[in-house]
Structure formats: C-alpha cells, structure tokens
Design a protein around this motif. Structure first.
Motif, PDB file in Angstrom:
ATOM      1  N   ARG A 129       0.961   2.357  -9.434  1.00  0.00           N
ATOM      2  CA  ARG A 129       2.226   1.804 -10.362  1.00  0.00           C
ATOM      3  C   ARG A 129       1.865  -0.064 -10.161  1.00  0.00           C
ATOM      4  O   ARG A 129       2.129  -1.015 -11.104  1.00  0.00           O
ATOM      5  N   HIS A 130       1.669  -0.041  -8.582  1.00  0.00           N
ATOM      6  CA  HIS A 130       2.078  -1.468  -8.759  1.00  0.00           C
ATOM      7  C   HIS A 130       0.909  -2.616  -7.567  1.00  0.00           C
ATOM      8  O   HIS A 130       0.850  -2.971  -6.973  1.00  0.00           O
ATOM      9  N   GLU A 131      -0.552  -1.500  -8.664  1.00  0.00           N
ATOM     10  CA  GLU A 131      -2.167  -2.030  -7.383  1.00  0.00           C
ATOM     11  C   GLU A 131      -1.992  -3.723  -8.038  1.00  0.00           C
ATOM     12  O   GLU A 131      -2.733  -4.569  -6.533  1.00  0.00           O
ATOM     13  N   ALA A 132      -1.367  -4.329  -8.769  1.00  0.00           N
ATOM     14  CA  ALA A 132      -1.397  -6.412  -9.145  1.00  0.00           C
ATOM     15  C   ALA A 132      -1.810  -6.606  -8.116  1.00  0.00           C
ATOM     16  O   ALA A 132      -1.094  -7.947  -7.190  1.00  0.00           O
ATOM     17  N   PHE A 155       1.064  -0.589   0.001  1.00  0.00           N
ATOM     18  CA  PHE A 155       0.465  -0.062  -0.084  1.00  0.00           C
ATOM     19  C   PHE A 155       0.770   1.648   0.203  1.00  0.00           C
ATOM     20  O   PHE A 155       0.402   2.218  -0.812  1.00  0.00           O
ATOM     21  N   ASP A 156       2.057   1.231   0.512  1.00  0.00           N
ATOM     22  CA  ASP A 156       2.451   2.570   1.232  1.00  0.00           C
ATOM     23  C   ASP A 156       3.448   2.476  -0.282  1.00  0.00           C
ATOM     24  O   ASP A 156       3.669   3.816  -0.680  1.00  0.00           O
ATOM     25  N   LEU A 157       3.461   1.471  -0.925  1.00  0.00           N
ATOM     26  CA  LEU A 157       4.164   1.503  -2.550  1.00  0.00           C
ATOM     27  C   LEU A 157       3.553   2.330  -3.218  1.00  0.00           C
ATOM     28  O   LEU A 157       3.995   3.302  -4.248  1.00  0.00           O
ATOM     29  N   ASN A 158       2.217   1.988  -3.237  1.00  0.00           N
ATOM     30  CA  ASN A 158       1.549   2.563  -3.984  1.00  0.00           C
ATOM     31  C   ASN A 158       1.412   4.216  -4.518  1.00  0.00           C
ATOM     32  O   ASN A 158       1.434   4.994  -5.540  1.00  0.00           O
ATOM     33  N   VAL A 159       1.050   4.126  -3.164  1.00  0.00           N
ATOM     34  CA  VAL A 159       1.173   5.590  -2.785  1.00  0.00           C
ATOM     35  C   VAL A 159       2.489   6.495  -3.591  1.00  0.00           C
ATOM     36  O   VAL A 159       1.828   7.071  -3.660  1.00  0.00           O
ATOM     37  N   LEU A 160       3.639   6.126  -2.953  1.00  0.00           N
ATOM     38  CA  LEU A 160       5.124   6.743  -3.433  1.00  0.00           C
ATOM     39  C   LEU A 160       4.683   6.599  -4.580  1.00  0.00           C
ATOM     40  O   LEU A 160       5.272   7.012  -5.288  1.00  0.00           O
ATOM     41  N   ALA A 187       9.470  -4.226  -3.414  1.00  0.00           N
ATOM     42  CA  ALA A 187       8.790  -3.947  -2.881  1.00  0.00           C
ATOM     43  C   ALA A 187       9.262  -2.925  -2.213  1.00  0.00           C
ATOM     44  O   ALA A 187       9.150  -1.409  -2.617  1.00  0.00           O
ATOM     45  N   GLN A 188      10.320  -3.376  -0.783  1.00  0.00           N
ATOM     46  CA  GLN A 188      11.128  -1.770  -0.719  1.00  0.00           C
ATOM     47  C   GLN A 188      11.931  -1.770  -1.564  1.00  0.00           C
ATOM     48  O   GLN A 188      12.586   0.185  -1.136  1.00  0.00           O
ATOM     49  N   GLU A 189      12.981  -2.107  -2.488  1.00  0.00           N
ATOM     50  CA  GLU A 189      13.334  -2.016  -3.547  1.00  0.00           C
ATOM     51  C   GLU A 189      12.651  -0.754  -4.415  1.00  0.00           C
ATOM     52  O   GLU A 189      13.800   0.210  -4.805  1.00  0.00           O
TER      53      GLU A 189
END
Lengths: 130, 502
Positions: free
Chosen positions: B83-86, B74-79, B300-302
C-alpha cells in the motif's frame, strides 16, 4: 628535567590534528601535526619520534607505508594506527607488521591519550632478550 | 493453570502461518526502527563535540540511516500488501538531498592545509601548571559543549535566579533552565555546570550555538563549587580546576579559534538537521508528505502497527478458538508459548515470558489502575515473543516484546492512542503516557495517530520488569478513559505513577 615524549600525528583530516594536539600537549608531550603524508615522511627522515599516530587511509601514501618507513628508521618507535569504519582489515594488517595498536574513529581524545601512555610505558621497558 | 481453559489447536493452519509471517515481519521492522533510533542518539552524542571523527563517519551515518529507512518501508509494504510503495521514492529522494550535503562538505581540491598556531605556552609549562592545580571535578558526567573558560561561581538554586547571573560568571544549576531564561543566562555566563544528568536536546543545541562550555552530571562535585570562588572549566577534558589557570586559558586563546567549525562537525550538523530536524514533532499524516527521514520512519512504524492491529484484531475467526485467559485474554500460540499437561489436556500453562510479565502488570491494582475490560487483550505468543493488542475506549493499542537470554535481542515496543478528540483536552493521554515512558528510558515518538515507545538491549529480568510497568500504564490509561480526562493533570499523576516503581 626529563625530555618530553616526541609525538607525530599524521592524518589528512584536519580535525584529527586539531583535536589531538592540545589533548596530548596537556599531558606534557611534544606534538608535531601533519596533514600531508609526503611532508611527514620527510620529517621522519630528519627526526626520531617516540610515538607516531597515523591514519591508515590517506591519498598518495597509506598508513602501512608510513609504518614501514618508521620501522626502517627505528624499530623503537611505536606506531598507533587510527582508522575509519571501512579500514579495520588494513589496521589488522598493520598490527601484523608491527604497529603498537589501532583505534577506530570516531574516538575520544582521551582514548588515544591512554594508548599513547601505554606506548610510553612500553618504551621504558627493556627489550626482552632474544 | 486451569484459567487458560481451551487452547487453540497447534496445527499449522494457513491462517496461523500468516499470523506468524506478519508478527515476525513486524518484529523485524521494530528491530530496524530501534537501530534507527540508536543511530539518531549516537549522532546527537557525537555532535556534542567530544569525539575525533571524520567525514567517513558522516557518510556512513547517512547511508546506514537511509538503508534502515528503506528496509523499514519495505517491511511496511510487506505488512500492507504494497500500500505504501510510493514511499520508496520518498526515501531515495531524501537520500539524494542529504548525499548532496555530504559531497558539498568536502574541501576544495588544493585547499590550504591546517595551520596550527605555535602555542604561546609550551606543553611542559602547561602540563606542569595543570599538575599543581587542585581539581574540583574530573571525568564523571558528560560534555555538552566543549571549550575552556574561567570565572567566579554563581549558583542559581531555582530557574528564576538564573537571570541574575553576573557577567563573566560560571553558572552552576541543578538543571538547565527553560529556553528563555537560558538565553538570558547565556548573555552573561562564561560556562555552565549542571548537577543533574539530563540535558534536554533544545538546551544542548542552545549552549552549543552560544559556544558556552557546559558540563552536565556533576552530581556531588557541585557541592565543592562555593559561590564566589573562581574556577576554570575545561570542557574539552571534563575537568573543573580551582582558581584561574592562566596557562590553560592562554593556551586555548590560540587553539580554540574556530572551535566547533571543523568541516567534519559542520557536515555532521547539516546532515543531522536534514535527517533529524528538531521540528519533527508535527509529523505529516502521509508518508509522501514527509520532508525528513525521521518523520518518514516514525510514521512508517506507526502505520505498520496500525496494519498489524487491523490484520489481527479485526479477524474474529482467528480468535474463535484461541485459548481463553484471565480478564478476557485470548492467546494464539505460535510455538512454545503455552504448554499442555500430558495427563490433562485442559490444564494449560503459560510459558511465554513477555506475556506472563504483561499479565502481571495488567493485574496490578492502585488508585488509578483498573483491570482490563473483558475481551480486551488479544495475544500472539511464542516462548520469547508476544504481540499483544489491548482494546479499550481509546481504540486498539499494541505492545510487542521479545524477552530472551541475549540482551541484544530483547526489546519492548508499545503504541498508544494519543487522545485529543472532542471529548478530551488536547492529547493529555499522550502526554501522560509519553512522560511515563520517557521516565522509563524509552525512546518516545509522537506521530499523528499514535504515541510510541521503544526500549531495547536490556537483560531479561529488566525487560520483563519494564514490560510489567508498561502493562500497568496501559491499564491506568484505560481506567482514566472510563472516567474521563477532564481535570487530569499529568504533572501530578506522572510522579504518582512513577513513585510506585522507585
């Protein structure tokens, strides 16, 4: 020779009894293990244990009921409650109802052994005058 | 401190507000990532077999791990503006698979209750025997594999000697040997005692597979284990007794049957294999291709770090009015990271604790380190937090740290390029950085595009100290980038680098 401390361990998860029995017996304690609460309650009617170690959440009978049954029979017996993540509140209730202490899983057998030793020491101390 | 020159206006422009939102979101992601790593370590610790645990622990572990993975995505998608909803679907699919393992581990209704054999040795006899036996080691160190065994001590001074271990011996070593020699030793030894405190995860897995009672971290106690002397190792209790304690061995002859096969430990092993497989060193390049939650969270963190680098590093207008520091450092203050002298607006002091520590580290000089390249350090700061981009020949790298009064809040994260392109031997850069970070007690992860390190929970002074060292490491990496990695030997350079801090 001094009589060995009599311990009951009750938990419906087999691993608990399997791990605790040898750990406590190595300290010279006599240990009876039960997975079935009904069988344990029957045994409590037959024999007075010094320390009862019981899980708080089991099917059919919970640890609070075991505590109440133990205290009905002998107020001297110390009851140690073991508990999983989700049952800390129930363990606190057990303390209010007279449990000696509680221990959250996962724990190391040594943690319980130390608690049983404390319970044994408190058994040796005379009851404070009321 | 006149070197800090001009300071960006403190006004809260939309661009600055966006920077604050993104760095705060990234900090949140990193905390969840750190918690994920802690759970991974905790589960490995529990797997060693030293605990009484139940299926409730295993089920809670699974749900907590996947909740964190979901939150990281979720955080990755906010950032990344979604782009990574899938990846949310991947998390749910993996969660369902692991939940099935937990459900399958439940005993069949009506299964026979536990049958504990009657001990051939009464408890009082066992306790009396243990009471009168001399203890050679007790308590310190850790249990790597439970069990009880006895035999004469065989001490292997070096790894090659391990293969000479006579059958039935208790093998004593400084550190566990490489896998192939350990396999050889496992055929002969009945127990292993390790002086050093570190146990590679592969070695831990091997001794557990062979059910070899193993204690690690014996330290000075190992000196009391004379070669040829018979000892009894009780790896349930972390004790070594002098001589053969027949009562204990007889007791365990009955009670050790099936040890390590309790359904709770089988369930834990299965979910750990599914969530944290040993083979996850080769992480896929796309979240959609991840087959384990560890791969997904590591990747995801990368990706989140790369997104932040893109968003901050590539926006020249953002840095146009930033405060200029030493060696090309540019600083964006989001609040209390800098302070201005009331009497002289040009006199600006750096208050941000993590950035101050980082600059101290960058300015260290030794044979391998060099000053950072001009315009290579971009920092977004508050008094307690700093997000720092380091631009060099290997690309843009990231250090993010929170340094406050509460150790629970403190962390240090770094993301370095692993190297390994046509001009460099395979991933020497990443190996060097990874080994240094491991030596500093970081949790190190390797993904296709980065090598990342995480360390949390240290007091303020220690976090600052590690931050200085990591900044110095970044400086050293940049210096070697300039001269080239051919001929570089991590085996030689890592101890040399670490020697400066021991």
């Amino acid at each position: 020779m001094e009589k060995a401390l009599q311990i009951m361990v009750l938990d419906d998860e087999p691993i608990v009894g399997k791990r605790l029995k040898p750990a406590l017996e190595k300290s010279g304690l006599e240990v009876e293990v039960f997975e079935n609460p009904a069988q344990a309650l029957r045994r409590l009617g037959e024999k007075e244990f010094d320390v009862v170690v019981t899980d708080v959440r089991m099917e059919d009978v919970n640890g609070i009921q075991v505590l109440e049954r133990v205290k009905e029979r002998s107020d001297r017996t110390k009851v140690i409650i073991i508990t999983g993540y989700a049952t800390i509140e129930m363990a606190r209730e057990a303390l209010v109802k007279g449990a000696f202490d509680f221990l959250a899983k996962p724990f190391k057998p040594n943690d319980l052994r130390a608690m049983v030793e404390r319970a044994a020491r408190s058994l040796e101390q005379p009851e404070p005058a009321s | 401190m006149r070197w800090l020159g001009r300071l960006i206006g403190r006004e809260r422009s939309p661009a600055l507000r966006l920077v604050r939102l993104r760095t705060t979101r990234f900090r949140q992601l990193l905390r969840r990532y750190g918690r994920f790593l802690d759970l991974e370590t905790d589960a490995a610790d529990k797997q060693a077999g030293d605990y009484v645990l139940d299926r409730g622990y295993v089920a809670t572990l699974v749900e907590t791990v996947f909740d964190l993975a979901e939150a990281v995505v979720f955080d990755l998608n906010v950032l990344t503006a979604g782009r990574h909803e899938a990846a949310h679907g991947v998390v749910e699919s993996l969660r369902k698979e692991v939940r099935r393992l937990v459900v399958a581990s439940r005993p069949e209704p009506g299964a026979a209750p536990l049958a504990l054999e009657t001990a051939a040795v009464p408890p009082d006899t066992l306790a009396a025997a243990l009471e009168r036996t001399r203890v050679l080691h007790r308590g310190s160190g850790e249990v790597a594999c439970r069990g009880v065994a006895a035999g004469p001590v065989f001490r292997a001074e070096a790894a090659p000697e391990v293969v000479a271990c006579p059958p039935g011996s208790v093998l004593v070593v400084d550190a566990l040997p490489p896998e192939e020699r350990l396999l050889e030793a496992a055929r002969h030894a009945v127990a292993i005692l390790v002086e050093g405190s570190r146990l590679a995860s592969d070695a831990g897995r091997l001794v557990r597979e062979f059910r070899l009672p193993t204690l690690v971290g014996l330290r000075d106690a190992a000196a009391r284990l004379t070669p040829g002397t018979v000892v009894t190792v009780d790896a349930d209790e972390n004790v070594v007794y002098e001589g053969r304690v027949h009562e204990l061995l007889e007791y365990y002859r009955l009670h050790r049957l099936g040890q390590g096969e309790e359904p709770e430990y089988v369930a834990l092993r299965q979910v750990r294999r599914a969530m944290f497989p040993l083979s996850s060193g080769d992480c896929p390049a796309r979240l959609e291709d991840c087959t384990a939650v560890r791969e997904l969270v590591y990747l995801a963190q990368e990706l989140a770090g790369e997104a932040l680098i893109d968003q901050l590093g590539e926006r020249r207008e953002l840095w146009a009015n930033a405060c200029a520091g030493p060696s090309g450092t540019r600083v964006l203050d989001l609040g209390e990271g800098l302070s201005r002298d009331e009497a002289d607006a040009e006199d600006v002091a750096l208050r941000s604790r993590p950035l101050r520590a980082l600059l101290r580290g960058l300015n260290l000089s030794d044979s391998t380190a060099a000053a950072p390249l001009p315009d290579s350090v971009l920092a977004v700061v508050t008094e307690e937090h700093a997000t720092v981009l380091l631009r060099g020949l290997a690309g843009c790298e990231l250090i993010d740290s929170f340094v406050g009064a509460s150790r629970d809040s403190n962390y240090l994260y770094c993301q370095f390029a692993p190297g390994g392109d046509l001009t460099e031997p395979p991933r020497l850069r990443g190996r060097f950085a990874g080994e240094v970070l491991t030596g500093l007690d970081f949790a190190v992860t390797h993904t296709p595009g980065a090598l990342s390190g995480w360390l949390g929970g240290l007091p303020q002074a220690e976090t600052e100290e590690r931050l200085e060292i990591v900044a110095h490491l970044a400086s050293a990496l940049h210096a070697v980038d300039a001269t080239g990695w051919h001929g570089f030997s991590p085996a030689e350079q890592v101890p040399r680098f670490m020697a400066q801090y021991t």
